[in-house]
Design an enzyme around this catalytic site. Structure first.
Site, PDB file in Angstrom:
ATOM      1  N   GLY A  46      50.560  28.553  38.652  1.00 58.35           N
ATOM      2  CA  GLY A  46      50.875  29.457  39.753  1.00 58.35           C
ATOM      3  C   GLY A  46      49.695  29.571  40.688  1.00 58.35           C
ATOM      4  O   GLY A  46      48.546  29.310  40.301  1.00 58.35           O
ATOM      5  N   GLN A  51      44.449  33.153  47.169  1.00 58.34           N
ATOM      6  CA  GLN A  51      43.557  32.246  46.432  1.00 58.34           C
ATOM      7  C   GLN A  51      43.121  31.056  47.278  1.00 58.34           C
ATOM      8  O   GLN A  51      42.149  30.385  46.936  1.00 58.34           O
ATOM      9  CB  GLN A  51      44.231  31.750  45.143  1.00 58.34           C
ATOM     10  CG  GLN A  51      44.428  32.857  44.121  1.00 58.34           C
ATOM     11  CD  GLN A  51      45.034  32.313  42.856  1.00 58.34           C
ATOM     12  OE1 GLN A  51      46.243  32.198  42.737  1.00 58.34           O
ATOM     13  NE2 GLN A  51      44.191  31.952  41.890  1.00 58.34           N
ATOM     14  N   CYS A  89      43.259  31.965  35.189  1.00 59.99           N
ATOM     15  CA  CYS A  89      43.491  32.029  36.630  1.00 59.99           C
ATOM     16  C   CYS A  89      42.644  30.941  37.291  1.00 59.99           C
ATOM     17  O   CYS A  89      41.487  30.756  36.918  1.00 59.99           O
ATOM     18  CB  CYS A  89      43.072  33.402  37.147  1.00 59.99           C
ATOM     19  SG  CYS A  89      43.271  33.597  38.921  1.00 59.99           S
ATOM     20  N   HIS A 131      51.452  37.918  37.102  1.00 58.81           N
ATOM     21  CA  HIS A 131      50.073  37.539  37.438  1.00 58.81           C
ATOM     22  C   HIS A 131      49.953  37.222  38.927  1.00 58.81           C
ATOM     23  O   HIS A 131      49.050  37.731  39.611  1.00 58.81           O
ATOM     24  CB  HIS A 131      49.670  36.333  36.583  1.00 58.81           C
ATOM     25  CG  HIS A 131      48.322  35.762  36.888  1.00 58.81           C
ATOM     26  ND1 HIS A 131      47.278  35.764  35.985  1.00 58.81           N
ATOM     27  CD2 HIS A 131      47.833  35.161  38.010  1.00 58.81           C
ATOM     28  CE1 HIS A 131      46.212  35.204  36.549  1.00 58.81           C
ATOM     29  NE2 HIS A 131      46.527  34.820  37.781  1.00 58.81           N
TER      30      HIS A 131
END
Ligand code: NI
Length: 163
Positions: A46, A51, A89, A131
């Site tokens: 993901g 980001q 992550c 998340h």
């Protein structure tokens, strides 16, 4: 399409609140293509727009490698159950931590044509949905970690010892 630079934990863009998408412009379409390419290149399941430094409510998720979900302006409608497990992550490379999440999540979002749809997921997909949506409000999983972050290499070594 292009691979974009993934911002790392500590970058203020990851703590910001993202804005709703009003219209899918060619630029947004390009962003989505780039997000997918960037996620696959980094072997992630993901990626959220902040980001890659864009403060818009867009996430891409693919927990199987051949089932990409593009969620624009996603909103969680329902969650249930509980799962506790390791989570990582792309903005915190090489690390993992234990996080408890719902085991089921139902989300409403818009596709690239701004048509509303519903996505439901359990287990890893539910975890990924929760998340990634957290990223849109400036939250990272480290805020929810139970215990310490561990190095992925240590985690892999531990798993090998068990086998
Ligand atoms: Ni993340």
């Amino acid at each position: 399409m292009a691979i974009r630079t993934i911002r790392e934990y500590g970058d203020e863009v990851l703590a910001a609140h993202c804005k709703e998408v009003k219209e899918v412009t060619p630029r947004i379409n390009e962003l989505i293509d780039d997000m997918l390419e960037t996620m696959y290149d980094a072997n992630g399941v993901g990626l959220a727009a902040p980001q890659v430094g864009v403060l818009k409510r867009i996430v891409v998720i693919d927990t199987t490698g051949d089932d990409p979900h593009i969620l624009i302006n996603p909103v969680i409608l329902e969650t249930s159950g509980e799962q506790t497990g390791y989570e990582g992550c792309l903005s915190l490379p090489g690390k993992s931590g234990v996080v408890t999440r719902p085991n089921y999540a139902k989300v409403k979002a818009y596709d690239r044509n701004m048509h509303e749809f519903i996505l439901e997921g359990t287990e890893l997909l539910a975890r990924a949905i929760c998340h990634e949506l957290d990223h849109l409000d400036g939250h990272m999983y480290v805020e929810k970690v139970e215990g310490d972050l561990v190095d992925n290499e240590e985690l892999m070594a531990e798993n090998e010892d068990e086998n």
